[in-house]
Motif scaffolding. Structure first.
Motif, PDB file in Angstrom:
ATOM      1  N   CYS A  32       0.930  -1.342  -0.250  1.00 20.53           N
ATOM      2  CA  CYS A  32       0.010   0.265  -0.047  1.00 20.53           C
ATOM      3  C   CYS A  32       0.930   0.927  -0.033  1.00 20.53           C
ATOM      4  CB  CYS A  32      -0.791  -0.120   1.280  1.00 20.53           C
ATOM      5  SG  CYS A  32      -2.196  -0.927   1.033  1.00 20.53           S
ATOM      6  N   LYS A  33       0.393   2.295  -0.695  1.00 16.33           N
ATOM      7  CA  LYS A  33       0.906   4.135  -0.640  1.00 16.33           C
ATOM      8  C   LYS A  33       0.242   4.264   0.286  1.00 16.33           C
ATOM      9  CE  LYS A  33       2.613   6.837  -3.998  1.00 16.33           C
ATOM     10  NZ  LYS A  33       2.841   7.385  -4.866  1.00 16.33           N
ATOM     11  N   ILE A  34       0.571   5.463   0.410  1.00 18.42           N
ATOM     12  CA  ILE A  34      -0.229   6.279   1.379  1.00 18.42           C
ATOM     13  C   ILE A  34       0.333   7.205   1.513  1.00 18.42           C
ATOM     14  CG2 ILE A  34       0.284   6.952   4.256  1.00 18.42           C
ATOM     15  CD1 ILE A  34       0.051   4.140   4.331  1.00 18.42           C
ATOM     16  N   PHE A  35      -1.034   7.909   1.274  1.00 20.64           N
ATOM     17  CA  PHE A  35      -1.073   9.553   0.489  1.00 20.64           C
ATOM     18  C   PHE A  35      -1.034  10.587   2.400  1.00 20.64           C
ATOM     19  CE2 PHE A  35      -2.511   6.764  -2.773  1.00 20.64           C
ATOM     20  CZ  PHE A  35      -2.033   7.337  -3.743  1.00 20.64           C
ATOM     21  N   TYR A  36      -1.657   9.906   2.707  1.00 20.46           N
ATOM     22  CA  TYR A  36      -2.215  10.986   4.707  1.00 20.46           C
ATOM     23  C   TYR A  36      -2.357   9.779   5.460  1.00 20.46           C
ATOM     24  CZ  TYR A  36      -4.917  13.889   6.672  1.00 20.46           C
ATOM     25  OH  TYR A  36      -5.426  15.088   7.650  1.00 20.46           O
ATOM     26  N   LEU A  37      -1.449  10.074   6.556  1.00 20.98           N
ATOM     27  CA  LEU A  37      -1.561  10.087   7.898  1.00 20.98           C
ATOM     28  C   LEU A  37      -1.771  10.622   8.944  1.00 20.98           C
ATOM     29  CD1 LEU A  37      -1.152   7.229   8.489  1.00 20.98           C
ATOM     30  CD2 LEU A  37       0.825   7.735   9.349  1.00 20.98           C
ATOM     31  N   ARG A  38      -2.953  10.390   9.834  1.00 17.98           N
ATOM     32  CA  ARG A  38      -3.759  11.308  10.915  1.00 17.98           C
ATOM     33  C   ARG A  38      -3.659  10.718  11.506  1.00 17.98           C
ATOM     34  NH1 ARG A  38      -8.793  12.548   9.854  1.00 17.98           N
ATOM     35  NH2 ARG A  38      -9.909  10.854  11.440  1.00 17.98           N
ATOM     36  N   ARG A  39      -2.952  10.875  13.263  1.00 20.75           N
ATOM     37  CA  ARG A  39      -3.355  10.324  14.416  1.00 20.75           C
ATOM     38  C   ARG A  39      -4.326  11.023  15.031  1.00 20.75           C
ATOM     39  NH1 ARG A  39       0.493   8.433  18.475  1.00 20.75           N
ATOM     40  NH2 ARG A  39       2.002   8.745  16.912  1.00 20.75           N
ATOM     41  N   ASP A  40      -5.866   9.819  15.665  1.00 17.12           N
ATOM     42  CA  ASP A  40      -6.805  10.682  16.011  1.00 17.12           C
ATOM     43  C   ASP A  40      -6.491  10.595  17.525  1.00 17.12           C
ATOM     44  OD1 ASP A  40      -8.215  11.400  13.706  1.00 17.12           O
ATOM     45  OD2 ASP A  40      -9.136   8.340  13.320  1.00 17.12           O
ATOM     46  N   GLN A  41      -5.988   9.803  17.956  1.00 19.26           N
ATOM     47  CA  GLN A  41      -6.066   9.712  19.998  1.00 19.26           C
ATOM     48  C   GLN A  41      -4.710   8.922  20.060  1.00 19.26           C
ATOM     49  OE1 GLN A  41      -9.421   7.134  20.354  1.00 19.26           O
ATOM     50  NE2 GLN A  41      -7.891   5.877  21.744  1.00 19.26           N
ATOM     51  N   ILE A  42      -4.184   9.492  21.313  1.00 21.58           N
ATOM     52  CA  ILE A  42      -3.393   9.101  22.427  1.00 21.58           C
ATOM     53  C   ILE A  42      -4.185   8.248  23.890  1.00 21.58           C
ATOM     54  CG2 ILE A  42      -0.452   9.386  23.556  1.00 21.58           C
ATOM     55  CD1 ILE A  42      -0.317  12.199  21.525  1.00 21.58           C
ATOM     56  N   GLY A  43      -3.589   6.831  23.006  1.00 23.08           N
ATOM     57  CA  GLY A  43      -3.906   6.082  23.817  1.00 23.08           C
ATOM     58  C   GLY A  43      -5.852   6.491  24.488  1.00 23.08           C
ATOM     59  N   ASP A  44      -6.427   6.281  25.640  1.00 20.99           N
ATOM     60  CA  ASP A  44      -7.626   6.526  25.462  1.00 20.99           C
ATOM     61  C   ASP A  44      -7.725   8.320  25.486  1.00 20.99           C
ATOM     62  OD1 ASP A  44      -7.943   4.557  26.114  1.00 20.99           O
ATOM     63  OD2 ASP A  44      -7.891   4.889  29.008  1.00 20.99           O
ATOM     64  N   LEU A  45      -7.180   9.035  24.984  1.00 20.66           N
ATOM     65  CA  LEU A  45      -7.049  10.473  24.907  1.00 20.66           C
ATOM     66  C   LEU A  45      -7.411  10.831  23.642  1.00 20.66           C
ATOM     67  CD1 LEU A  45      -6.988  13.045  25.940  1.00 20.66           C
ATOM     68  CD2 LEU A  45      -4.513  13.690  25.672  1.00 20.66           C
ATOM     69  N   GLU A  63      -8.020  16.134  30.964  1.00 19.74           N
ATOM     70  CA  GLU A  63      -7.005  14.908  30.112  1.00 19.74           C
ATOM     71  C   GLU A  63      -5.738  14.739  30.467  1.00 19.74           C
ATOM     72  OE1 GLU A  63      -8.718  16.956  26.233  1.00 19.74           O
ATOM     73  OE2 GLU A  63      -7.124  18.196  27.609  1.00 19.74           O
ATOM     74  N   LEU A  64      -5.612  15.744  32.091  1.00 16.07           N
ATOM     75  CA  LEU A  64      -4.211  15.674  32.198  1.00 16.07           C
ATOM     76  C   LEU A  64      -4.532  14.275  33.395  1.00 16.07           C
ATOM     77  CD1 LEU A  64      -0.899  16.620  33.136  1.00 16.07           C
ATOM     78  CD2 LEU A  64      -1.783  17.951  34.471  1.00 16.07           C
ATOM     79  N   GLU A  65      -5.633  14.162  34.333  1.00 16.90           N
ATOM     80  CA  GLU A  65      -5.607  13.063  35.064  1.00 16.90           C
ATOM     81  C   GLU A  65      -5.996  11.680  34.544  1.00 16.90           C
ATOM     82  OE1 GLU A  65      -9.143  14.267  36.720  1.00 16.90           O
ATOM     83  OE2 GLU A  65      -8.040  16.304  38.513  1.00 16.90           O
ATOM     84  N   LEU A  66      -6.292  11.447  32.863  1.00 17.00           N
ATOM     85  CA  LEU A  66      -6.634  10.799  32.323  1.00 17.00           C
ATOM     86  C   LEU A  66      -5.279  10.549  31.679  1.00 17.00           C
ATOM     87  CD1 LEU A  66      -7.874   8.521  30.351  1.00 17.00           C
ATOM     88  CD2 LEU A  66      -8.266  10.336  28.451  1.00 17.00           C
ATOM     89  N   LEU A  67      -3.648  11.273  31.685  1.00 25.58           N
ATOM     90  CA  LEU A  67      -3.274  10.751  31.154  1.00 25.58           C
ATOM     91  C   LEU A  67      -1.722  10.546  32.614  1.00 25.58           C
ATOM     92  CD1 LEU A  67      -1.937  12.879  28.588  1.00 25.58           C
ATOM     93  CD2 LEU A  67      -2.582  11.311  28.116  1.00 25.58           C
ATOM     94  N   LEU A  68      -2.440  10.824  33.544  1.00 28.05           N
ATOM     95  CA  LEU A  68      -0.905  10.641  34.667  1.00 28.05           C
ATOM     96  C   LEU A  68      -1.836   9.520  35.090  1.00 28.05           C
ATOM     97  CD1 LEU A  68      -0.267  14.096  36.092  1.00 28.05           C
ATOM     98  CD2 LEU A  68       1.381  12.694  34.705  1.00 28.05           C
ATOM     99  N   SER A  69      -3.137   9.572  34.655  1.00 25.63           N
ATOM    100  CA  SER A  69      -3.406   8.044  36.439  1.00 25.63           C
ATOM    101  C   SER A  69      -3.336   7.001  35.110  1.00 25.63           C
ATOM    102  CB  SER A  69      -5.416   7.976  35.379  1.00 25.63           C
ATOM    103  OG  SER A  69      -5.567   8.044  34.642  1.00 25.63           O
ATOM    104  N   LYS A  70      -2.880   6.826  34.022  1.00 30.69           N
ATOM    105  CA  LYS A  70      -2.102   5.450  33.051  1.00 30.69           C
ATOM    106  C   LYS A  70      -0.390   5.673  33.790  1.00 30.69           C
ATOM    107  CE  LYS A  70      -5.467   5.459  30.810  1.00 30.69           C
ATOM    108  NZ  LYS A  70      -6.298   3.915  31.106  1.00 30.69           N
TER     109      LYS A  70
END
Length: 82
Positions: A32-45, A63-70
């Protein structure tokens, strides 16, 4: 994405740990050839879709609590909102 023997198509891919360019390399390996790639989330965020590419904003308290809880064993009790 584009399959060499077919039309362009889009897809969604979930990985749990990624290294630099891993998604592009995996898809290239199956032709496959990639034309466009987008990240929608990081972990649960989920990422803020209103930001321009390269843009940023302060994290909310939630958001900070969610990240730090991990990363911490104990809940957060000293986080202040921006």
């Amino acid at each position: 994405m584009k399959n060499p023997n077919g039309a362009a198509f889009s897809g969604r891919l979930t990985i749990h740990e990624g290294k630099k360019h891993e998604v592009k390399l995996m898809l290239r390996a199956v032709g496959c050839k990639i034309f466009y790639l987008r990240r929608d989330q990081i972990g649960d965020l989920p990422l803020d879709t209103s930001l321009p590419p390269g843009g940023f904003r302060p994290l909310t308290k939630e958001e900070l609590e969610l990240l730090l809880s991990k990363t911490e064993k104990d809940p957060i009790d000293k986080v202040t909102s921006p």
